[in-house]
Every structure is written in structure tokens, then in C-alpha cells.
Design an enzyme around this catalytic site. Sequence first.
Site, PDB file in Angstrom:
ATOM      1  N   CYS A  80      -4.307  18.239  -9.020  1.00 30.05           N
ATOM      2  CA  CYS A  80      -4.065  17.000  -8.166  1.00 30.05           C
ATOM      3  C   CYS A  80      -3.408  17.584  -6.721  1.00 30.05           C
ATOM      4  CB  CYS A  80      -3.202  15.971  -8.988  1.00 30.05           C
ATOM      5  SG  CYS A  80      -3.199  14.466  -8.028  1.00 30.05           S
ATOM      6  N   HIS A 186      -5.962  14.835 -13.538  1.00 26.49           N
ATOM      7  CA  HIS A 186      -4.896  15.401 -14.148  1.00 26.49           C
ATOM      8  C   HIS A 186      -5.443  15.650 -15.501  1.00 26.49           C
ATOM      9  CE1 HIS A 186      -1.409  14.654 -11.473  1.00 26.49           C
ATOM     10  NE2 HIS A 186      -2.297  13.484 -11.048  1.00 26.49           N
ATOM     11  N   GLU A 188      -3.691  17.292 -17.913  1.00 30.32           N
ATOM     12  CA  GLU A 188      -2.644  17.223 -18.732  1.00 30.32           C
ATOM     13  C   GLU A 188      -2.222  15.796 -19.082  1.00 30.32           C
ATOM     14  OE1 GLU A 188      -0.625  16.187 -14.548  1.00 30.32           O
ATOM     15  OE2 GLU A 188      -2.420  17.566 -15.322  1.00 30.32           O
TER      16      GLU A 188
END
Length: 208
Positions: A80, A186, A188
Site C-alpha cells: 500500500c 493489503h 495482510e
Amino acid sequence: MIAIVDYDVGNVGSVLNMLRKVGVEARITRDPAELRDSEKLVLPGVGAFDEAVANLRRFELVDLLNELVTEMRKPVLGVCLGAQLMTRSSEEGTCPGFGWLDAHIVRFKAAEGESLRVPHMGWNVVTPTREGIDIFANVPQPMRFYFVHSYHMVADAPDIEVGVTTYGRRFASVLGKDNILAMQYHPEKSHKYGLQIFRNFVERFQSC
């Protein structure tokens, strides 16, 4: 050891949890010795471009990261805002980025007569633009990832584009060159899709 660069701007806890699920040793650090000793780097990021650059300078990380990435050629994953910092510049601010990738950052703009909600937030599909890219190996299809951003990457060198996404129009959601990999989304926060991305980064990725 995978080093998650700590510069007070980033979703570092979630990145650490994902890497631990992969089964690799990972640390959130800004310690020069640990960064030098790491096998690979993750540059996370959530927030504003200029604030991130200011923090990198405050913690004396700019020259060190330039050395590790461009001279020592450690594999690095930008996430990001971290991905955006790898480019030359951003419309969001006035500070220069690292310039590792021949690209720049622009704000999403709606075409005339078009309604486009900004930020681009939620799940969206990433389509590879090259064959045989290790970072996408075994990721469930279609590849869906979680996005939250008002600005996006624009490749000035077409050969660094690795993946694209459509939001209003087509934009580069993954850029890569040599040991440098930049993802606008993202991983994650992207469940099984992101977990496989991190597994591939740890086990497979050395160069684009």
C-alpha cells in the site's frame, strides 16, 4: 529472518501475524543491524505520503534502505503506502519517493459524467500481466485482495507492470523490477489470498 520496517506508519502487527502463519521468523524493526542481517524486507504503510517520508528521514532509514535495496539487492515487498514510497513522487505530497521504480502516484479521478467513490475500498480482483510470476503461484483464482486507497500507482516504464485491477478504469496494482515488488492492496488483510502471497514472498521471491 524477514524484517518489517518500522517507521511509525503501517499495519505492522497484521503483517507480522501473516508472516508467522507462514512459519518464518519475522521482526518489526528499525535497528540498522537487524535490517542488514535480514534475508528480506517488508515496507508496510498506511497514511500520508509526506508523513511517511518524514518518518523515514527522522529514523535515518532512507540511506540505509537505499543501500540494502539498490546495492545489496535484498528482496523487498512494499504494501500500500509502502509500495507508493518505492516510486518517484506522489500527487499526495511534495516529498520525493525512493525512486526504485520508474513510476509515480496519482489520485483516482472520475471521468466526465462518471461517479467514482474515493477511496477505493474493499475487495477487488488482481489480474497478472505476465506469465509465470512466482509471487502469484498457487494463489486461489480469481485473485481477490483487500484495497483501501485514494491514490494509485502509474508505471512510466510498461515493463514493470506485474498486475492490474479495474476501478473506474484499469490501474497498476502490482509493480516489480529485479528485487523490488510493490503491491497497492493489503495482502495482510486478504485472508487465504494474502497468506499465499506472503508464503510465496518468503519461499520463492528473489527477483521479478
